[in-house]
Design a protein around this motif. Structure first.
Motif, short mmCIF file in Angstrom:
data_model
loop_
_atom_site.label_atom_id
_atom_site.label_comp_id
_atom_site.label_asym_id
_atom_site.label_seq_id
_atom_site.Cartn_x
_atom_site.Cartn_y
_atom_site.Cartn_z
N PHE A 186 0.82 -1.21 0.00
CA PHE A 186 0.00 0.00 0.00
C PHE A 186 0.86 1.27 0.00
O PHE A 186 0.49 2.26 -0.63
N ARG A 187 1.99 1.24 0.68
CA ARG A 187 2.86 2.42 0.67
C ARG A 187 3.44 2.69 -0.71
O ARG A 187 3.71 3.84 -1.06
N GLY A 212 -0.93 13.84 13.49
CA GLY A 212 -2.07 13.71 14.38
C GLY A 212 -3.37 13.49 13.63
O GLY A 212 -4.19 12.63 13.99
N ARG A 213 -3.57 14.26 12.57
CA ARG A 213 -4.79 14.11 11.77
C ARG A 213 -4.82 12.76 11.06
O ARG A 213 -5.87 12.12 10.97
N MET A 214 -3.68 12.32 10.60
CA MET A 214 -3.59 11.03 9.93
C MET A 214 -4.02 9.90 10.86
O MET A 214 -4.81 9.03 10.50
N ASN A 215 -3.48 9.92 12.09
CA ASN A 215 -3.81 8.87 13.06
C ASN A 215 -5.29 8.90 13.43
O ASN A 215 -5.93 7.86 13.54
N THR A 216 -5.81 10.10 13.62
CA THR A 216 -7.23 10.24 13.97
C THR A 216 -8.11 9.71 12.85
O THR A 216 -9.09 9.00 13.09
N PHE A 217 -7.75 10.06 11.63
CA PHE A 217 -8.53 9.64 10.47
C PHE A 217 -8.58 8.11 10.36
O PHE A 217 -9.65 7.51 10.20
N ALA A 218 -7.42 7.46 10.47
CA ALA A 218 -7.36 6.00 10.37
C ALA A 218 -8.15 5.35 11.51
O ALA A 218 -8.86 4.36 11.30
N PRO A 231 -2.36 7.12 -4.64
CA PRO A 231 -2.86 6.88 -3.29
C PRO A 231 -4.15 6.06 -3.27
O PRO A 231 -5.01 6.20 -4.15
N LEU A 232 -4.27 5.19 -2.27
CA LEU A 232 -5.50 4.44 -2.09
C LEU A 232 -6.67 5.40 -1.89
O LEU A 232 -7.75 5.22 -2.47
N ILE A 233 -6.48 6.41 -1.05
CA ILE A 233 -7.48 7.47 -0.86
C ILE A 233 -7.01 8.67 -1.66
O ILE A 233 -6.06 9.35 -1.28
N TRP A 266 -1.08 2.08 10.20
CA TRP A 266 -1.70 2.03 8.88
C TRP A 266 -2.01 3.40 8.27
O TRP A 266 -2.27 3.48 7.06
N GLY A 267 -1.98 4.45 9.05
CA GLY A 267 -2.26 5.77 8.50
C GLY A 267 -1.44 6.10 7.26
O GLY A 267 -1.99 6.46 6.21
N PRO A 268 -0.11 5.97 7.32
CA PRO A 268 0.72 6.27 6.15
C PRO A 268 0.44 5.35 4.97
O PRO A 268 0.64 5.73 3.81
N CYS A 269 -0.01 4.13 5.23
CA CYS A 269 -0.30 3.19 4.15
C CYS A 269 -1.58 3.57 3.42
O CYS A 269 -1.65 3.49 2.19
#
Length: 244
Positions: free
Chosen positions: A130-131, A217-223, A136-138, A202-205
């Protein structure tokens, strides 16, 4: 003596059928050799390409890459999904690179190659897949539609509506992998990988950090929101998976 010589010579004469078989065998051997020596490209790529260029599963999980489906099936085995630090622990780099090379060099993808002594080899390879996606997946245009507050009711509804507009195979693949992560989190009492821990890994993936601008922080929250609110954000009917 002459008779003996004649018989010896005729015994080495090949029939047309035998000659045809020999030539066919030679051609098959030569083709395999050319593939190994000349580096012919596989029928479908696995790593480093966009999702729509990959071999997709068109049966049980339509529009999800076969490689992803097979990895998840392997990981969700009842004896593997409970392994401590699933996805957090890294596999052996040599084993990961070796398996990746085998998959990359195979002209036709073979799921039987997905075998490892250490489950972390497979989980690390799936994260790497995924990386390294070519896109991007999203997609960035979807990510940019999300509100400032991701975890409140309004923010979750905004995510759901944005994902409804996501094109295939991205939407089905994202739905499938988030469902998988909810399955992993369900065994957090054994593997110690709850939604928060999985989100960090998994956030970065999910967002392909090298291609999308965001803060950690936003990445982690989103995942985390996606994992904890799977039932609301996605339509689960077509991407359910039971631990086997």
């Amino acid at each position: 003596m002459n008779n003996f010589i004649f018989r010896l010579e005729t015994s080495n004469v090949r029939s047309p059928k035998s000659e045809k078989k020999t030539r066919g065998l030679f051609r098959r051997t030569e083709t395999a050799s050319l593939y190994l020596e000349d580096g012919l490209k596989p029928k479908y790529p696995i790593f480093g390409a966009a999702l729509d260029q990959l071999e997709l599963n068109q049966t049980t999980y339509p529009n999800v890459p076969r490689f992803v489906v097979d990895c998840v099936e392997y990981i969700e085995n009842k004896d593997r999904i409970v392994q401590d630090g699933l996805y957090r622990a890294c596999g052996n780099k040599f084993s990961i690179d070796e398996l990746k090379q085998k998959l990359t060099e195979s002209y036709i993808y073979d799921p039987k190659l997905l075998i490892a002594d250490d489950i972390h080899t497979i989980t690390s390879l799936l994260k790497q897949f995924f990386r390294e996606l070519g896109a991007p997946l999203i997609p960035q245009e979807i990510y940019e539609r999300l509100g400032r507050n991701l975890s409140d009711e309004e923010g979750i509804e905004t995510i759901r509506k944005a994902f409804e507009d996501m094109k295939e195979p991205n939407r089905s693949t994202l739905t499938f992998i988030i469902k998988h992560l909810t399955n992993v989190a369900a065994f957090s009492s054994s593997n110690r990988m709850n939604a928060s821990n999985l989100a960090i890994v998994w956030g970065p993936c999910l967002l392909s950090a090298s291609q999308i601008d965001f803060d950690i922080g936003r990445m982690n929250t989103f995942a985390k929101v996606l994992i904890e609110n799977y039932e609301h954000v996605f339509s689960p009917d077509t991407n359910e998976r039971l631990v086997c």
